[in-house]
Scaffold this motif. Structure first.
Motif, PDB file in Angstrom:
ATOM      1  N   LEU A 131       0.771   2.548  -3.286  1.00  0.00           N
ATOM      2  CA  LEU A 131      -0.578   2.970  -3.657  1.00  0.00           C
ATOM      3  C   LEU A 131      -0.765   4.470  -3.498  1.00  0.00           C
ATOM      4  O   LEU A 131      -1.262   5.153  -4.395  1.00  0.00           O
ATOM      5  CB  LEU A 131      -1.581   2.207  -2.785  1.00  0.00           C
TER       6      LEU A 131
ATOM      7  N   SER B 170      -1.285  -2.683   5.643  1.00  0.00           N
ATOM      8  CA  SER B 170      -1.776  -2.108   4.397  1.00  0.00           C
ATOM      9  C   SER B 170      -2.289  -0.697   4.592  1.00  0.00           C
ATOM     10  O   SER B 170      -2.292   0.103   3.655  1.00  0.00           O
ATOM     11  CB  SER B 170      -2.873  -3.001   3.799  1.00  0.00           C
TER      12      SER B 170
ATOM     13  N   SER C 254       0.799  -1.224   0.000  1.00  0.00           N
ATOM     14  CA  SER C 254       0.000   0.000   0.000  1.00  0.00           C
ATOM     15  C   SER C 254       0.832   1.275   0.000  1.00  0.00           C
ATOM     16  O   SER C 254       0.325   2.332  -0.338  1.00  0.00           O
ATOM     17  CB  SER C 254      -0.937   0.007   1.219  1.00  0.00           C
TER      18      SER C 254
ATOM     19  N   GLN D 182     -10.882   0.402   0.702  1.00  0.00           N
ATOM     20  CA  GLN D 182      -9.626   1.149   0.724  1.00  0.00           C
ATOM     21  C   GLN D 182      -9.509   2.062  -0.491  1.00  0.00           C
ATOM     22  O   GLN D 182      -9.199   3.252  -0.352  1.00  0.00           O
ATOM     23  CB  GLN D 182      -8.452   0.165   0.769  1.00  0.00           C
TER      24      GLN D 182
END
Length: 576
Positions: free
Chosen positions: A50, A178, A47, A318
């Motif tokens: 991300l 995450s 993540s 998410q």
């Protein structure tokens, strides 16, 4: 192994546990500490990229919103998760055959080496993107080695009475990682995009040395032949299926999505056919990589169904929350687009706190009272939080939003440890590595599926209302109707990615010539902080309703699956 087992020659201190005493009472805590660190670093890495994508693309001088660069963006985002999903079963099975600790330790070392390579990217543009994607794929191999074997190592090391607690700490650390990655990525990307890879290096070096010095195989090992055909068909089928879903959300042939793309259809159909062949192979080989007989164990089968549905719902949440915060809420509340990744991570902290608060407690209580009820209640709490997010306005009051995402994290924490304990305690000891890999496959595949499923639903929701909203908003600011209609007719996936990355795309969509022809006040309004968020908030909420209703359905079905009792001839998972 019991709590009080000693090596011949009397008691040894903690040094014995750290340097070679796998039979020492402290060893299980050493195993828990190291495997939790391994899970944390593996999931933080999934993540941290991300939320750092804008900084990464700026660092390698690549425009992520250019149509030709969307594939780079998607593979940077999904390549790690896809490779992890494909390999965890194989690597878990290899752990059963050659030693779970051996595969785990190698994974820690590989993860560290690839982190160094990622931070040293020497190229710009497409070459820089390919360097990062290639090394991320190799890093995913290391991450999969860690994920596939950590739960099996803990299941070997801890007695049944403490297993839920240990798995709870380990799994919740992985899930929380995450979300910790979102905050950490936002902070580090503000300084230097390479720092998001540097941060792995010291942790990886310490974890690797510690793992090689302290961890030892304590479970049963059963040397056997590698099921090459099973491995090949599983990897090819799952890769084809998940890659097709990845490309299915990209525009094709005048359509807002690519589900009619021949390559996508080939991947979807071919992936299913190859996976069917894989199932046939596994039913006819003497030593399968994927022991399908485990699905005859109700706790294993229904636990994995619940885990898959929870992973899809959690992954969808998410992504939707990042889009909601970065593309709409934060700009409306005065935050610059450049700072939205950092603040999105900070405002999502209640989600992480909920995970961390509930996970170890749920693991401890499930050891006492059994895992099924706690897993089901966790998913019901998640469903309740999704329902609450449906009714809050797009420009919400933060404290109501924070309470709802805290509840979602709490539900996820209540579910994670009992679900893992349910699965891992139900299988024979010599298949724990394979079972751990199979469980991780369902979770990782769920995260990849969540991107395809939820992005597709969101694009479908945007397609019905965004063009009209975009055309009316632009013409109201003096943009000629022909230009406004042309922009409104563009695939909405570009707008969605803009919101996801914290970009205001209006300036690049209109171009300097058209902006320069408008009155200064109109031009300033169009490229200001509030025009784009106001424009997309209504269509975004339309898509959000579809997404969250599906998430509610998945959570409720997963709760029902978690409540399924073992067959009469099968023991309750909490017992051993």
């Amino acid at each position: 192994m019991t709590d009080t087992l000693e090596a011949p020659g009397g008691k040894r201190g903690l040094r014995g546990a750290l340097s070679g005493g796998s039979d020492h009472p402290h060893y299980k805590w050493v195993a828990l500490s190291n495997t939790t660190l391994g899970m944390l670093i593996a999931t933080i890495n999934s993540s941290i990229v991300l939320i750092s994508l804008p900084a990464i693309f700026n660092g390698i001088h690549l425009n992520p919103l250019s149509p030709g660069n969307v594939s780079y963006l998607l593979w940077m985002l999904m390549g790690y998760m896809l490779v992890s999903a494909v390999l965890v079963v194989t690597l878990g099975r290899l752990g059963d055959m050659y030693g779970r600790v051996r595969i785990y330790n190698l994974g820690f070392a590989l993860f560290t080496i690839t982190s160094i390579a990622l931070s040293l990217d020497p190229f710009d543009g497409g070459g820089g993107a390919m360097w990062l994607i290639g090394w991320r794929v190799l890093q995913a191999v290391g991450g999969a080695m860690l994920m596939a074997n950590s739960a099996a190592i803990l299941t070997d090391a801890f007695p049944a009475a403490q297993r839920g607690m240990a798995l709870g700490v380990n799994i919740v650390a992985g899930i929380a990682g995450s979300f910790i990655g979102l905050v950490l990525g936002g902070l580090l990307a503000e300084w230097n995009w390479r720092a998001i890879f540097w941060v792995n290096v010291p942790i990886g070096v310490i974890g690797t040395i510690w793992a090689y010095r302290s961890l030892h195989d304590t479970g049963l090992r059963r040397p056997s032949r590698i099921d090459w055909w099973g491995n090949l068909t599983f990897a090819a089928g799952l890769t084809g299926l998940l890659a097709a879903i990845t490309y299915g959300i990209q525009p094709y042939g005048g359509h807002s999505q690519g589900w009619t793309n021949p390559w996508v259809l080939t991947g979807l159909i071919g992936g299913v056919v190859v996976l069917a062949l894989f199932v046939w192979i596994e039913r006819h080989v003497s030593e399968p990589m994927f022991p399908l007989g485990l699905f005859k164990i109700r706790a294993f089968a229904y636990g994995n169904i619940g885990g898959l549905l929870a992973a899809i719902a959690r992954g969808g949440l998410q992504f939707m929350l990042i889009i909601w915060l970065q593309g709409i809420w934060l700009p409306l509340h005065g935050y610059s687009y450049e700072s939205t990744p950092l603040w999105a991570g900070i405002y999502l902290l209640p989600l992480t706190v909920g995970f961390l608060a509930a996970g170890p407690i749920a693991g401890h209580l499930s050891d006492k009272y059994g895992p099924r009820l706690f897993a089901a209640v966790g998913l019901l709490v998640m469903a309740l939080s999704f329902g609450g997010l449906l009714v809050v306005p797009t420009d919400f009051n933060y404290w109501a939003f924070a309470l709802l995402i805290f509840l979602n994290g709490l539900g996820g924490g209540l579910f994670a440890a009992p679900n893992t304990s349910l699965i891992m305690s139900s299988v024979p000891a010599h298949l724990r590595g394979a079972a751990s890999g199979m469980r991780a496959t369902f979770q990782n595949a769920g995260m990849v599926l969540s991107i395809g499923v939820f992005f597709s639903l969101m694009v479908a929701g945007l397609s019905s209302s965004l063009p009209t909203s975009l055309s009316n908003g632009l013409t109201a600011q003096g943009v000629p109707a022909s230009a406004a209609d042309q922009i409104a007719g563009l695939p909405p996936v570009g707008t969605l990615f803009a919101a996801f990355l914290g970009y205001n795309p209006i300036q690049s969509l209109l171009g300097p010539q058209l902006l320069g022809s408008l009155p200064a006040a109109n031009s300033d309004t169009l490229i200001g902080r509030e025009f784009f968020p106001h424009l997309v908030s209504g269509p975004f909420h339309d898509g959000l309703v579809i997404v969250f209703w599906l998430a509610i359905a998945m959570a409720l079905i997963g709760a029902l699956a978690s409540l399924v009792k073992p067959a009469k001839h099968q023991a309750e998972p909490a017992a051993e």
